[in-house]
Scaffold this active site. Sequence first.
Site, PDB file in Angstrom:
ATOM      1  N   CYS A   2    -110.470  72.481  54.756  1.00 17.35           N
ATOM      2  CA  CYS A   2    -109.596  73.618  54.446  1.00 17.35           C
ATOM      3  C   CYS A   2    -110.217  74.513  53.382  1.00 17.35           C
ATOM      4  O   CYS A   2    -111.023  74.068  52.565  1.00 17.35           O
ATOM      5  CB  CYS A   2    -108.256  73.116  53.932  1.00 17.35           C
ATOM      6  N   ARG A  27    -116.960  76.154  56.529  1.00 15.47           N
ATOM      7  CA  ARG A  27    -116.478  74.834  56.111  1.00 15.47           C
ATOM      8  C   ARG A  27    -115.828  74.078  57.257  1.00 15.47           C
ATOM      9  O   ARG A  27    -115.639  72.872  57.172  1.00 15.47           O
ATOM     10  CB  ARG A  27    -115.448  74.985  54.983  1.00 15.47           C
ATOM     11  N   TRP A  73    -107.999  72.719  58.340  1.00 13.82           N
ATOM     12  CA  TRP A  73    -108.659  71.694  59.162  1.00 13.82           C
ATOM     13  C   TRP A  73    -107.620  70.589  59.301  1.00 13.82           C
ATOM     14  O   TRP A  73    -107.319  69.879  58.348  1.00 13.82           O
ATOM     15  CB  TRP A  73    -109.916  71.200  58.444  1.00 13.82           C
ATOM     16  N   ASN A  99    -105.229  72.629  49.936  1.00  9.62           N
ATOM     17  CA  ASN A  99    -106.348  71.823  50.455  1.00  9.62           C
ATOM     18  C   ASN A  99    -106.140  70.395  49.972  1.00  9.62           C
ATOM     19  O   ASN A  99    -105.715  70.204  48.831  1.00  9.62           O
ATOM     20  CB  ASN A  99    -107.682  72.292  49.878  1.00  9.62           C
ATOM     21  N   GLY A 100    -106.480  69.422  50.793  1.00  5.64           N
ATOM     22  CA  GLY A 100    -106.360  68.022  50.368  1.00  5.64           C
ATOM     23  C   GLY A 100    -105.293  67.298  51.165  1.00  5.64           C
ATOM     24  O   GLY A 100    -104.843  67.781  52.212  1.00  5.64           O
ATOM     25  N   GLU A 478    -131.560  60.699  61.983  1.00  3.60           N
ATOM     26  CA  GLU A 478    -131.188  62.077  61.642  1.00  3.60           C
ATOM     27  C   GLU A 478    -131.276  62.992  62.873  1.00  3.60           C
ATOM     28  O   GLU A 478    -130.394  63.820  63.106  1.00  3.60           O
ATOM     29  CB  GLU A 478    -132.092  62.570  60.493  1.00  3.60           C
ATOM     30  N   LYS A 482    -128.138  65.019  64.518  1.00  2.00           N
ATOM     31  CA  LYS A 482    -128.194  66.475  64.694  1.00  2.00           C
ATOM     32  C   LYS A 482    -127.817  66.854  66.116  1.00  2.00           C
ATOM     33  O   LYS A 482    -127.038  67.763  66.345  1.00  2.00           O
ATOM     34  CB  LYS A 482    -129.629  66.921  64.375  1.00  2.00           C
ATOM     35  N   GLU A 485    -123.943  66.128  66.835  1.00  3.49           N
ATOM     36  CA  GLU A 485    -122.922  66.915  66.135  1.00  3.49           C
ATOM     37  C   GLU A 485    -122.812  68.343  66.650  1.00  3.49           C
ATOM     38  O   GLU A 485    -121.727  68.925  66.613  1.00  3.49           O
ATOM     39  CB  GLU A 485    -123.082  66.866  64.614  1.00  3.49           C
ATOM     40  N   HIS A 501    -133.179  43.801  72.639  1.00  3.36           N
ATOM     41  CA  HIS A 501    -132.001  43.000  72.271  1.00  3.36           C
ATOM     42  C   HIS A 501    -130.709  43.640  72.739  1.00  3.36           C
ATOM     43  O   HIS A 501    -129.638  43.265  72.290  1.00  3.36           O
ATOM     44  CB  HIS A 501    -131.993  42.746  70.763  1.00  3.36           C
ATOM     45  N   LYS A 599    -118.077  71.533  56.997  1.00  3.00           N
ATOM     46  CA  LYS A 599    -119.317  71.524  56.211  1.00  3.00           C
ATOM     47  C   LYS A 599    -119.196  70.635  54.983  1.00  3.00           C
ATOM     48  O   LYS A 599    -120.088  69.866  54.675  1.00  3.00           O
ATOM     49  CB  LYS A 599    -119.667  72.960  55.788  1.00  3.00           C
TER      50      LYS A 599
HETATM   51  C1  AGP Z   1    -124.919  67.124  58.312  1.00  3.49           C
HETATM   52  O1  AGP Z   1    -125.494  67.675  59.461  1.00  3.49           O
HETATM   53  C2  AGP Z   1    -123.598  66.653  58.496  1.00  3.49           C
HETATM   54  N1  AGP Z   1    -122.753  67.685  58.978  1.00  3.49           N
HETATM   55  C3  AGP Z   1    -122.949  65.712  57.501  1.00  3.49           C
HETATM   56  O2  AGP Z   1    -123.342  64.454  57.920  1.00  3.49           O
HETATM   57  C4  AGP Z   1    -123.246  65.834  55.977  1.00  3.49           C
HETATM   58  O3  AGP Z   1    -124.579  65.567  55.725  1.00  3.49           O
HETATM   59  C5  AGP Z   1    -122.327  64.882  55.205  1.00  3.49           C
HETATM   60  O4  AGP Z   1    -121.000  65.269  55.410  1.00  3.49           O
HETATM   61  C6  AGP Z   1    -122.630  64.819  53.737  1.00  3.49           C
HETATM   62  O5  AGP Z   1    -122.410  66.039  53.101  1.00  3.49           O
HETATM   63  P1  AGP Z   1    -122.922  66.333  51.656  1.00  3.49           P
HETATM   64  O6  AGP Z   1    -124.416  66.274  51.674  1.00  3.49           O
HETATM   65  O7  AGP Z   1    -122.424  67.709  51.361  1.00  3.49           O
HETATM   66  O8  AGP Z   1    -122.352  65.303  50.739  1.00  3.49           O
END
Ligand code: AGP
Length: 604
Positions: A2, A27, A73, A99-100, A478, A482, A485, A501, A599
Amino acid sequence: MCGIVGYVGEKNANEVLIAGLKKLEYRGYDSCGVVTLSDKHFDITKSTSRIDSLEENLKDAPKSKIGLGHTRWATHGGATENNAHPHVSSNKKFVVVHNGIIENYAKLREMLKKKGYKFYSDTDTEVVPNLIDLYYKGDLLKAVKDATDALEGSFALGIMDVNEPDTIVGTKRNSPLVVGVGDKECFLASDFSAILKYTDKISVMENDEFTVLKNGGISFYNNELKPCGKDFKIMDTKDEDTEKNGYEHFMLKEMNENTLTVKNTVEAYLKDDEIEFDLKLTKEDFEKVRQIHIVACGTAMHAGLNGKNIIERLTRIPVNVEVASEFRYKDPIIHEDDLVIFISQSGETADTVACIELVKERKIKFLSLVNVRESTIDRISENVIYTKAGPEIAVASTKAYIAQICLIDLFAIYLAKLLKTADKKLIKELMHEMKTMHVKVQEVLDNSEKCKEYAKEIAGASDVFYLGRGVDYYVALEGSLKLKEISYIHSEATQFGELKHGPIALIEEDTPAIAICTSKRLMSKVVSNIKEIKARGAKVLFITNHKNLHDEIYDEIIEVPVTDELLAPILTVVPLQLIAYYVTVEKGLDVDKPRNLAKSVTVE
Ligand code: AGP
């Protein structure tokens, strides 16, 4: 997650709020809304679509000089207009953006219902304007304070009273909130980027403080409602830094900034042949460390795994990497002399923040690697090293990850040098490599056409495998994150040795498999593993810095420049980022704002 923006001044509030909300879009949100106040009446407009459609709906709205905006959100209740903020009290006297998460909302709602308050939404937020109304005895600030005393959980709040046409009250607990001041105008925001277009003069709210924005003036109060002074800082981020600057997507812009990010991060800390960090931790502190714990989430946690590899190899200090959401609830075993390293791009990730509080309580020494200055993690950490990635807007982290691994590499070299745990020649070579690494990163970016072609081949796939051993496996994790997501293709990262395995059962004709190998020692093992999956039909893209390989072991190859094995992830991750990006473009999806994701994850 949010986002909040608030405005009191001479401008048309709706214009300022929409500009702010557009900056908060990154965000992640699924509905949005604004409220303005004129002639003792709140005008509330909401949308379950994008900010552009909210803007369209506001075309004929009355002009006002005060208002609040919100991106939601969804947590409590679906993404409907009814649940979108702002929320008003039953009697329409108070309006709130939040927010929260209010954890005790159900109890409060029952109590308020018994007192005759009516509820129209499924949100936790709706209790807040009604609580303020319940406690209101002619003093808005006092009513807000009494209402927040009754709340459990996390919140950043912007509040307006229909009878106070020039006032916004703000407060927060465990969710970020900043205040900005301009010329006869003031702003409230959950993220300073929302108001950078209008002001760079910002003050960061602490938990349970209150602010009153009134007629272009700002006052602050502590938890006893005693006036308190607060500093304003001039932010060095410019509004232009948060623009696309001609690129089609933020993610593309940010991947292209990988080169500069590596250069800036290395040059900030590695000068001549010395690595220097501004830390309060002494050599004696580091000498006592028996174990290092790295705590982070998502991509930042993957950067931590890379840190584990290089720190263990150079210092022989065991490194335990933990996901913050697990670490905080497991009563972690940490020796009093251990060191904890937190990594976060946003500096706002709720689980990571909670782990810092835990470690602080136990008086364990810790260090935070953060990208955003003045973020919560920056402010609550005594020892901070900054990644030099600049603002990262795309939800999928790219340049921030590269900055994180560069920084943790530098930290590992620094520690090994300080503790004299590694061969001097190797340390020298690594430092030399780091100084020129940005040139190699650019070489990989210049080769992006190959990634684009490969992306077309796999865009229709339903599963993609990412395979590696050792540090190449950490990069595979990673790459896999990527892809999933942003392209919504299921993908899985597996250690080559684990294939037999279980996961090999999933390999069939034409299953795309991306294999990474930068290790000389493990190359022959990897070649055998690749042959095994090819024999079962997998189509293999090989990402490597080995030269002159026999072409029967791969279907496609992307060669990256040669560097020391310890530093190789800085280069091998680049094609993985590019592939995820081009697959998503090929599928016509929203690259920068993938569904369901935010974000900065400011709630747990
Ligand atoms: C990154 O592509 C992601 N969207 C997510 O995993 C992110 O790295 C994670 O939420 C941690 O965020 P931060 O680095 O702002 O703490």
